[in-house]
Structure formats: structure tokens, C-alpha cells
Design a protein around this motif. Structure first.
Motif, mmCIF file in Angstrom:
data_model
loop_
_atom_site.group_PDB
_atom_site.id
_atom_site.type_symbol
_atom_site.label_atom_id
_atom_site.label_comp_id
_atom_site.label_asym_id
_atom_site.label_seq_id
_atom_site.Cartn_x
_atom_site.Cartn_y
_atom_site.Cartn_z
ATOM 1 N N VAL A 91 0.855 -1.194 0.000
ATOM 2 C CA VAL A 91 0.000 0.000 0.000
ATOM 3 C C VAL A 91 0.894 1.249 0.000
ATOM 4 O O VAL A 91 1.934 1.277 0.644
ATOM 5 N N CYS A 92 0.476 2.312 -0.746
ATOM 6 C CA CYS A 92 1.350 3.478 -0.898
ATOM 7 C C CYS A 92 1.238 4.487 0.242
ATOM 8 O O CYS A 92 2.209 5.153 0.588
ATOM 9 N N GLY A 93 0.029 4.631 0.814
ATOM 10 C CA GLY A 93 -0.155 5.606 1.897
ATOM 11 C C GLY A 93 -0.311 7.040 1.421
ATOM 12 O O GLY A 93 -0.526 7.949 2.225
ATOM 13 N N GLU A 94 -0.247 7.274 0.113
ATOM 14 C CA GLU A 94 -0.226 8.649 -0.419
ATOM 15 C C GLU A 94 -1.378 8.948 -1.381
ATOM 16 O O GLU A 94 -1.686 10.107 -1.624
ATOM 17 N N CYS A 95 -1.957 7.916 -1.983
ATOM 18 C CA CYS A 95 -2.939 8.169 -3.051
ATOM 19 C C CYS A 95 -4.267 8.635 -2.461
ATOM 20 O O CYS A 95 -4.432 8.710 -1.249
ATOM 21 N N ARG A 96 -5.222 8.931 -3.331
ATOM 22 C CA ARG A 96 -6.514 9.442 -2.900
ATOM 23 C C ARG A 96 -7.228 8.447 -1.978
ATOM 24 O O ARG A 96 -7.790 8.832 -0.960
ATOM 25 N N ALA A 97 -7.194 7.136 -2.362
ATOM 26 C CA ALA A 97 -7.865 6.124 -1.526
ATOM 27 C C ALA A 97 -7.196 6.047 -0.156
ATOM 28 O O ALA A 97 -7.869 6.024 0.880
ATOM 29 N N CYS A 98 -5.862 6.013 -0.141
ATOM 30 C CA CYS A 98 -5.153 5.923 1.140
ATOM 31 C C CYS A 98 -5.429 7.152 1.998
ATOM 32 O O CYS A 98 -5.694 7.044 3.196
ATOM 33 N N LYS A 99 -5.407 8.341 1.372
ATOM 34 C CA LYS A 99 -5.575 9.573 2.150
ATOM 35 C C LYS A 99 -6.965 9.685 2.771
ATOM 36 O O LYS A 99 -7.119 10.285 3.829
ATOM 37 N N TYR A 105 -8.187 -0.113 -0.596
ATOM 38 C CA TYR A 105 -8.438 0.199 -2.005
ATOM 39 C C TYR A 105 -7.241 0.870 -2.657
ATOM 40 O O TYR A 105 -7.342 1.261 -3.819
ATOM 41 N N CYS A 106 -6.131 1.069 -1.951
ATOM 42 C CA CYS A 106 -4.992 1.824 -2.495
ATOM 43 C C CYS A 106 -4.910 1.716 -4.024
ATOM 44 O O CYS A 106 -4.860 0.625 -4.585
ATOM 45 N N PHE A 107 -4.904 2.882 -4.685
ATOM 46 C CA PHE A 107 -4.900 2.919 -6.151
ATOM 47 C C PHE A 107 -3.479 2.899 -6.718
ATOM 48 O O PHE A 107 -3.290 2.956 -7.927
ATOM 49 N N ALA A 108 -2.468 2.898 -5.868
ATOM 50 C CA ALA A 108 -1.081 2.991 -6.352
ATOM 51 C C ALA A 108 -0.173 2.005 -5.613
ATOM 52 O O ALA A 108 0.906 2.358 -5.152
ATOM 53 N N THR A 109 -0.630 0.762 -5.513
ATOM 54 C CA THR A 109 0.169 -0.256 -4.828
ATOM 55 C C THR A 109 1.438 -0.553 -5.631
ATOM 56 O O THR A 109 1.504 -0.274 -6.823
HETATM 57 ZN ZN ZN Z 1 -2.414 4.326 -1.852
#
Ligand code: ZN
Ligand code: APR
Ligand code: ZN
Length: 370
Positions: A91-99, A105-109
Motif C-alpha cells: 500500500v502506498c499511503g499517499e494516493c486518494r484512496a489511502c488519504k 483500495y490503495c490505487f497505487a500499490t
Molecule cells: Zn495508496
């Protein structure tokens, strides 16, 4: 860099081979994991048959547990010696889903940045495509550190490693996507590895009744062992009527199940799920359809009139860092029988034989022990 033995699918349809591969030392955000066990999944066979994409050679295997051997300079979440279950994507922790807090749903795994490569022969140096970004039919593999989730080191690797894919998808379809709880009914259509995991998850959550539906009597017998209270052979009877009848026995006035999980991935079974659900109930599609399949012909007024939710479940809507340690604890307490998913333990050389056994339907999981 180091060299290890690994199982690779070199070309479309060709039997897998044990070869030597290069595993780079971990860079920033990466970890090298010494693999202990890895389950054999339909998806591995699908890669070998060219059904996913053409990026051969594939380094197969993705339902794994292991021990972290080394980590990149900036990695703090896991350390050498940690016992971990691997997941498909960090999981990226930065994308719209994470934020917005929807980390599942992280969109940038992401996966490891560096590539493992073939070490020998004419194709030495060729980059490998790791199955689902893991590639764990290998003595060691390189992944993103975020793909490693630390769990109780006393747990049996062959059992808990299966949380990395189908077992988590099934349990999560019931408890995360379907939000099944005690006081609610559930039916699961399709009782392969994913479906029986959904049944085990529903039983764990206290659902009743837990209705297993399949066209294969052997699958139904297994479903019963895993917590189904009722079984329905849909090759013999209309599953929609039967689910309604069983639910009405438990709950006065019930006209179907509160949650119906579709674990086949076909329009006709999704349609059964749609109509087997009580008013305001939830349909969860966890079976994966092929691109040619269409939503079945259902009057729009039925979609409106029946209310509720029609959902899809990606990887059981799991968040590995939240769900893996919790499920491993329940397993250790004897409340979730992950051992029941391990039909046999095999070696790295037995993967083709395990693919053959899948077609006969007697095996839930063959697990490679390295
Ligand atoms: Zn993310
Ligand atoms: N009605 C009911 N059950 C069916 C039907 C049907 N019409 N057709 C097939 N089944 C049953 C099979 O008998 C089998 O028990 O569905 C089950 C499918 O199980 P597996 O092939 O073992 O697949 P599994 O690994 O459980 O995955 C199920 O989820 O992840 C996805 O791609 C995967 O679409 C697949 C689904
Ligand atoms: Zn899998």
C-alpha cells in the motif's frame, strides 16, 4: 546479489522448470525473504498457460510465508528474522484512496523496483515476471517491504501462508465485503478454495444459517466440514428456492439470505445470488469473470425494488497489516482451521503434478515446502 533455485514458466503452455535465478540485494523499500512455504494456486497455472499476459518467463508462486533475510536501507516496518506472510502489493499511503482512509483500495500499490533475473543458459540476465508481484516458488525472493506482514512466528507456515491469496479473498468476501455477522444468514455459491474460505469466515463471524451451494457433492461435503450448516446441490434443485426455504426456517418471514457470496465468476450464478438474497441484502462477487461475460438480463425495477448492495470483492477487501495478524491469532486459538486448506505438502519439483491434481478437484491446496 545471490543465486537461488526457483520454479519458472519459460514459455506459454510449457511445463515449469527448476532453474537458478539471481536475487538482487534489497534496495530502498525492498526486502529479500527466505521462503518457507508457498501454496499452488489456479492463478499460477493461468500464468503458465499465458492466460494472464505474455510477459514470460514467469517466476511462479504467490501464497507464501517466510523469514525476512535482509532489508533495504530505509526499511523500518520489518527486520531480518521476522516471520512474514507475503501479499500481492504494498500500500502506498499517499494516493486518494489511502488519504481518505480506504487503504485496502490503495490505487497505487507497488512491488519491488529491482528485477530478479535468470542466472544460467542462453537467456541469462533475462528479467523475470514474478506472479502477482511475489514469485515465491523459490528459495528466496525479492519483494517490496510493504508486501511483508509480520505474524506470530509459532504459526505453521504452510497454513498461514495461504492467507496471501485465495483463503483471504474468501474470508474477506464474507467478513469484510459482505460484513456478515451473527444474527444474519449467508449463502455461498461455489465451494472451491475461495468459497469454502468464505464459509469458514462466515462461521467464524457467527452467521446462521451458512448455506453452501455447489454442483459437486465432494465440494459440498468439504464445505460442511468447514462450517456450512446446510448444503444445496444446485445440479439437482433450484438453489434460489432452496436458499429461501432454509432461511425462512431460521428467520420468520425471511425471503432469502442477508448476504450471498458468488465464488464461481459466472453470469448465471451471479443471477442466482441476486435473487437468492432477501430484501436489502448484499451480493458479493468474488469469483472472477472472463472478459466476454455480461451482467445477466435482470429488470432494472428488480435492482431498485430489492434494495441493498451489489458489491465486488477485490482480494477480500483485505488490508494485510490489519487482517493477517488477526486471522493468524484466531488460527492459533483454534477458531479458524487454516490447516484444513492444506491437503498435501510437496517439493519444488512437484508443481506440475499439483497442477494436474487441481483438475480432479480433490485438493484444496498443495503447498510447496522449501
Ligand atoms: Zn495508496
Ligand atoms: N454452480 C455452483 N457451483 C459451481 C458452478 C455452478 N454453476 N460451476 C462451478 N461451480 C463450483 C465448482 O464445482 C467448484 O467447486 O465452483 C467451484 C469453483 O472452485 P475452484 O475452481 O476451486 O475455484 P476457486 O479457487 O475457489 O476460485 C473461485 O474465485 O478467485 C476467483 O478466479 C477464481 O473465479 C474463480 C473463483
Ligand atoms: Zn492465488
Amino acid at each position: 546479489m545471490q543465486q537461488v533455485k526457483a520454479v519458472v514458466a519459460m514459455a506459454k503452455g510449457a511445463p515449469v522448470e527448476i532453474v537458478t535465478i539471481n536475487v538482487p540485494d534489497p534496495g530502498p523499500g525492498e526486502a529479500v525473504v527466505k521462503v518457507l512455504t508457498c501454496g499452488v494456486c489456479h492463478t499460477d497455472l493461468h500464468y503458465r498457460e499465458g492466460g494472464i499476459n505474455d510477459d514470460f518467463p514467469f517466476l511462479l508462486g504467490h501464497e507464501a510465508a517466510g523469514v525476512v533475510e535482509s532489508v533495504g536501507p530505509d526499511v523500518t516496518d520489518v527486520a531480518p528474522g521476522d516471520f512474514v506472510v507475503l501479499n500481492w502489493r504494498a500500500v502506498c499511503g499517499e494516493c486518494r484512496a489511502c488519504k481518505r482512509g480506504d487503504l485496502h483500495y490503495c490505487f497505487a500499490t507497488h512491488n519491488a523496483t529491482q528485477k530478479m533475473t535468470l542466472a544460467e543458459g542462453d537467456l541469462a540476465g533475462t528479467e523475470l515476471s514474478p506472479a502477482l508481484g511475489i514469485g515465491a516458488f523459490a528459495e528466496k525472493t525479492l519483494v517490496a517491504a510493504g508486501q511483508c506482514t509480520k505474524v506470530d512466528p509459532d504459526a505453521r507456515a504452510a497454513a498461514v501462508g495461504l492467507l496471501g491469496c485465495g483463503v483471504m479473498a474468501g474470508i474477506g468476501a464474507a467478513i469484510n465485503t459482505g460484513a456478515i455477522t451473527r444474527g444474519r444468514s449467508i449463502a455461498v455459491i461455489g465451494c472451491g478454495g475461495v468459497g469454502v474460505a468464505a464459509i469458514a469466515g462466515a462461521a467464524l463471524a457467527g452467521a446462521s444459517p451458512v448455506i453452501a451451494v455447489d454442483i459437486d457433492a465432494k465440494k459440498l461435503a468439504k464445505a460442511k466440514e468447514m462450517g456450512a450448516t446446510h448444503t444445496v446441490d444446485s445440479s439437482q434443485v433450484d438453489p434460489v428456492e432452496e436458499i429461501k426455504r432454509i432461511c425462512a426456517q431460521t428467520y420468520d418471514g425471511a425471503d432469502g439470505a442477508d448476504v450471498v457470496v458468488e465464488a464461481v465468476g459466472r453470469p448465471e450464478t451471479w443471477k442466482q445470488a441476486f435473487y437468492a438474497r432477501d430484501l436489502a441484502g448484499t451480493v458479493v462477487l468474488v469469483g472472477v469473470p472472463t472478459p466476454d461475460m455480461k451482467v445477466p438480463d435482470i429488470p432494472l425495477i428488480d435492482v431498485f425494488g430489492r434494495g441493498g448492495a451489489l458489491k465486488s470483492s477485490w482480494y477480500g477487501d483485505c488490508l494485510p497489516s490489519r487482517d493477517f495478524p488477526m486471522l493468524v491469532d484466531l488460527y492459533r486459538q483454534g477458531r479458524l482451521d487454516l490447516d484444513a486448506f492444506v491437503t498435501e505438502e510437496i517439493g519444488l519439483g512437484d508443481i506440475e503434478a499439483a497442477f494436474d491434481k487441481m483438475h480432479h478437484g480433490d485438493v484444496l491446496r498443495s503447498v510447496v515446502v522449501i
